[in-house]
Design an enzyme around this catalytic site. Structure first.
Site, PDB file in Angstrom:
ATOM      1  N   ARG A  19     105.140  -9.644  58.622  1.00  0.00           N
ATOM      2  CA  ARG A  19     106.244 -10.607  58.641  1.00  0.00           C
ATOM      3  C   ARG A  19     107.615  -9.932  58.675  1.00  0.00           C
ATOM      4  NH1 ARG A  19     103.486 -13.731  53.651  1.00  0.00           N
ATOM      5  NH2 ARG A  19     102.569 -11.640  53.463  1.00  0.00           N
ATOM      6  N   ARG A  60     133.528  14.590  56.353  1.00  0.00           N
ATOM      7  CA  ARG A  60     132.147  14.813  56.786  1.00  0.00           C
ATOM      8  C   ARG A  60     131.466  15.802  55.836  1.00  0.00           C
ATOM      9  NH1 ARG A  60     133.071  16.613  62.553  1.00  0.00           N
ATOM     10  NH2 ARG A  60     130.832  17.025  62.450  1.00  0.00           N
ATOM     11  N   ASN A  70     108.354 -10.270  51.608  1.00  0.00           N
ATOM     12  CA  ASN A  70     107.474 -10.391  52.770  1.00  0.00           C
ATOM     13  C   ASN A  70     108.258 -10.431  54.073  1.00  0.00           C
ATOM     14  OD1 ASN A  70     105.109 -10.541  51.203  1.00  0.00           O
ATOM     15  ND2 ASN A  70     105.452 -12.715  50.847  1.00  0.00           N
ATOM     16  N   ASN A 105     101.378 -17.057  41.113  1.00  0.00           N
ATOM     17  CA  ASN A 105     100.815 -15.751  40.786  1.00  0.00           C
ATOM     18  C   ASN A 105     101.738 -14.673  41.341  1.00  0.00           C
ATOM     19  OD1 ASN A 105      98.974 -13.537  40.469  1.00  0.00           O
ATOM     20  ND2 ASN A 105      98.360 -13.828  42.621  1.00  0.00           N
TER      21      ASN A 105
HETATM   22  C1  UD1 Z   1      99.891 -11.784  47.209  1.00  0.00           C
HETATM   23  C2  UD1 Z   1      98.904 -12.655  46.431  1.00  0.00           C
HETATM   24  C3  UD1 Z   1      99.579 -13.978  46.063  1.00  0.00           C
HETATM   25  C4  UD1 Z   1     100.819 -13.695  45.252  1.00  0.00           C
HETATM   26  C5  UD1 Z   1     101.740 -12.729  45.965  1.00  0.00           C
HETATM   27  C6  UD1 Z   1     102.836 -12.279  45.046  1.00  0.00           C
HETATM   28  C7  UD1 Z   1      96.700 -12.095  47.321  1.00  0.00           C
HETATM   29  C8  UD1 Z   1      95.585 -12.499  48.194  1.00  0.00           C
HETATM   30  N1  UD1 Z   1      97.741 -12.919  47.247  1.00  0.00           N
HETATM   31  O1  UD1 Z   1     100.216 -12.463  48.401  1.00  0.00           O
HETATM   32  O2  UD1 Z   1      98.693 -14.789  45.294  1.00  0.00           O
HETATM   33  O3  UD1 Z   1     101.479 -14.934  45.001  1.00  0.00           O
HETATM   34  O4  UD1 Z   1     101.026 -11.556  46.390  1.00  0.00           O
HETATM   35  O5  UD1 Z   1     103.735 -11.482  45.737  1.00  0.00           O
HETATM   36  O6  UD1 Z   1      96.629 -11.069  46.681  1.00  0.00           O
HETATM   37  N2  UD1 Z   1      98.119  -4.791  50.600  1.00  0.00           N
HETATM   38  C9  UD1 Z   1      97.274  -3.712  50.750  1.00  0.00           C
HETATM   39  N3  UD1 Z   1      96.173  -3.825  51.520  1.00  0.00           N
HETATM   40  C10 UD1 Z   1      95.839  -4.975  52.139  1.00  0.00           C
HETATM   41  C11 UD1 Z   1      96.684  -6.088  51.994  1.00  0.00           C
HETATM   42  C12 UD1 Z   1      97.825  -5.955  51.219  1.00  0.00           C
HETATM   43  O7  UD1 Z   1      97.526  -2.640  50.181  1.00  0.00           O
HETATM   44  O8  UD1 Z   1      94.801  -4.996  52.815  1.00  0.00           O
HETATM   45  C13 UD1 Z   1      99.315  -4.627  49.769  1.00  0.00           C
HETATM   46  C14 UD1 Z   1     100.608  -4.889  50.532  1.00  0.00           C
HETATM   47  O9  UD1 Z   1     101.123  -3.676  51.036  1.00  0.00           O
HETATM   48  C15 UD1 Z   1     101.516  -5.505  49.489  1.00  0.00           C
HETATM   49  C16 UD1 Z   1     100.558  -6.122  48.483  1.00  0.00           C
HETATM   50  O10 UD1 Z   1      99.286  -5.596  48.764  1.00  0.00           O
HETATM   51  O11 UD1 Z   1     102.307  -4.551  48.824  1.00  0.00           O
HETATM   52  C17 UD1 Z   1     100.530  -7.652  48.614  1.00  0.00           C
HETATM   53  O12 UD1 Z   1     100.131  -8.005  49.923  1.00  0.00           O
HETATM   54  P1  UD1 Z   1     100.810  -9.202  50.691  1.00  0.00           P
HETATM   55  O13 UD1 Z   1     100.164  -9.342  52.007  1.00  0.00           O
HETATM   56  O14 UD1 Z   1     102.261  -9.070  50.648  1.00  0.00           O
HETATM   57  O15 UD1 Z   1     100.346 -10.422  49.764  1.00  0.00           O
HETATM   58  P2  UD1 Z   1     101.022 -11.833  49.622  1.00  0.00           P
HETATM   59  O16 UD1 Z   1     100.720 -12.641  50.812  1.00  0.00           O
HETATM   60  O17 UD1 Z   1     102.431 -11.666  49.261  1.00  0.00           O
HETATM   61 CA    CA Z   2     103.817  -9.967  49.236  1.00  0.00          CA
END
Ligand code: UD1
Ligand code: CA
Length: 463
Positions: A18, A337, A231, A173
């Site tokens: 995103r 600089r 995000n 959450n």
């Molecule tokens: C996640 C939570 C959501 C919560 C929110 C809070 C889940 C399924 N959902 O959603 O309930 O409200 O965070 O911010 O957990 N990441 C990985 N590997 C992956 C996917 C993600 O390391 O395969 C890491 C991302 O880099 C990020 C974090 O996990 O730092 C959260 O992932 P993101 O996709 O941002 O989750 P949200 O949709 O925000």
């Molecule tokens: Ca997130």
């Protein structure tokens, strides 16, 4: 009662789709520090003895950004979801004795007190799992926390999976959970991916733990502003604004005047002395240190530089990697600089550019000069438009100007060259040889007046 050391798992492998960016999401800076680094520093502040970062997308750049931090890295080859990512840390923390805090690497605004309170809730309630939540006026985009009839957290529903009545829940959450290794990794291994996105959701952990009759505690952040997960670029701007406000408040508490704090951009590692007054549009970046009693006028940008006390930076200056002694005046519209060093009491005026040069005590370059690769003594006057000619198209050369020398207007000093102490360079001279101490160098064509020239050229009735 949980005992043992605290470990932290930071999830930072995600795609960050995103953001629409080449740069991994967790490396976008908020007030000068990458989001992920905010999380790592917080981990230190709450006393985490081990910090494991799960990396994947843009792994090399994330690794570089973490160089110098005491963290351990583990790879998530494919981004199959937050549950899958957290499980990757089992390799390093499978036998960890003590609480493990798992959190998203994309929340830059947490305060240490918040995690301390979450850990307190976990310990005080002898919980098997503790969960961080927030009561949010803008729950959109976050997982919602569903509680049972006794008010205990029962499950988390991702927005993409949620029906309207669940979407109406305002408790969200935040993606921060505490549990011990055995329960954590055992439960993570059971999480499936039968959901709309086909991902392994870390959020399913709650339901698995609650279902098995274990104790779940929760703590809701008090200040909703802390809860923000980044995000999108819009989230990034919100995080920046919130952090900026915090930094401004801190410096105002420390005795710094910010004429318009909302329009003053001070990065997180900057330090400022009391009674300094900062105007709108000023940006203080990187490892900048500003002394006390300084004045920094509108629109000046100062990066990785040190200012002594009582310095006046006038409007619209650009200063990088430079050192400015006490009681200097710089600008308006001056450019320092990298590796410019001004001793105490130096004055640098409008449209003066300085690079890789040292100016001694009380030296003045008030207008329109270029001073590059020069060593200038103290009490020197550099006239308007005087220039060090430091580059022959291939190499750079140094200019040396001794104490008390006077360089007249529009002089060119062709480096390598020396103007010795107390010497004078006549205005308009182009100096190619050493000027000895106390002498005057004149290096320009002598003036010749051609009497009656205009009349001869144009006649007497030219207009
Ligand atoms: C996640 C939570 C959501 C919560 C929110 C809070 C889940 C399924 N959902 O959603 O309930 O409200 O965070 O911010 O957990 N990441 C990985 N590997 C992956 C996917 C993600 O390391 O395969 C890491 C991302 O880099 C990020 C974090 O996990 O730092 C959260 O992932 P993101 O996709 O941002 O989750 P949200 O949709 O925000
Ligand atoms: Ca997130």
């Amino acid at each position: 009662m949980a005992s043992g050391e605290l470990a932290l798992i930071l999830l930072a492998a995600g795609e960050g789709t995103r953001m629409r960016s080449q740069l991994p999401k967790v490396l976008h800076p908020v007030c000068g520090r990458p989001i992920l680094l905010h999380a790592v520093r917080l981990g230190r502040e709450i006393g985490a003895k081990r910090i494991v970062v799960v990396v994947g997308r843009g792994e090399d750049r994330v690794r570089d950004a973490l160089a110098g931090e005491e963290v351990e890295l583990v790879r998530q080859e494919q981004q199959l979801g937050t549950g899958h990512a957290a499980l990757r840390a089992a390799e390093l923390l499978g036998d960890h004795a003590g609480p493990i805090l798992v959190t998203n690497g994309d929340h830059p605004l947490y305060r240490p007190q918040t995690f301390a309170a979450l850990l307190d809730a976990y310990r005080a309630e002898s919980a098997d799992l503790a969960l961080l939540t927030a009561h949010s006026p803008e729950p959109e985009g976050y997982g919602r926390v569903v509680r049972d009839s006794d008010g205990k957290p029962e499950r988390i529903v991702e927005e993409t999976e949620a029906q309207n009545e669940i979407r109406a829940i305002s408790e969200v959450n935040l993606g921060a959970y505490v549990a011990e290794a055995e329960l954590l990794f055992h439960s993570l291994a059971q999480i499936g991916n039968k959901n709309r996105k086909g991902e392994f959701y870390l959020t399913d952990l709650l339901e698995l733990v609650a279902e098995s009759g274990r104790r779940v505690a929760s703590f809701a952040v008090e200040d909703w502003n802390e809860a923000l997960g980044v995000n999108t670029r819009a989230d990034l701007a919100k995080a920046e604004a919130a952090m900026r406000e915090r930094i401004a408040e801190r410096w105002m508490r420390e005795g710094v005047t910010l004429i318009d704090p909302g329009q003053t951009y001070i990065e997180i590692d900057v330090e400022i002395g009391a009674d300094t007054v900062i105007s709108p549009g000023v940006m203080l970046r990187g490892a900048t240190r500003v002394g006390s009693g300084c004045r920094i006028d509108a629109g000046s940008v100062i990066e990785d530089s040190t200012l002594g006390d009582g310095v006046w930076i006038k409007s619209h200056c650009s200063i990088e990697q430079s050192e400015i002694g006490s009681d200097c005046e710089v600008g308006p519209s001056a450019h320092l600089r990298p590796d410019s060093q001004l001793s105490d009491g130096v004055r640098v005026g409008n449209f003066v550019e300085i690079k890789n040069s040292r100016l001694g005590r009380g030296t003045k370059a008030d207008h329109l000069s270029y001073i590059g690769d020069a060593t200038v003594g103290s009490g020197v006057t550099i006239g308007c438009g005087a220039i060090t000619v430091n580059y022959d198209g291939r190499e750079k050369y140094r200019t040396t100007i001794g104490d008390g020398a006077f360089v007249g207007c529009n002089a060119n000093l062709i480096a390598p060259v020396e103007v010795a102490a107390e010497a004078y360079v006549a205005a308009g001279s182009t100096i190619t040889n050493r000027v000895p101490e106390g002498s005057l160098a004149v290096a320009r064509a002598r003036q010749r007046n051609i009497e009656g020239w205009r009349k001869r050229r144009f006649g007497s009735n030219e207009d």
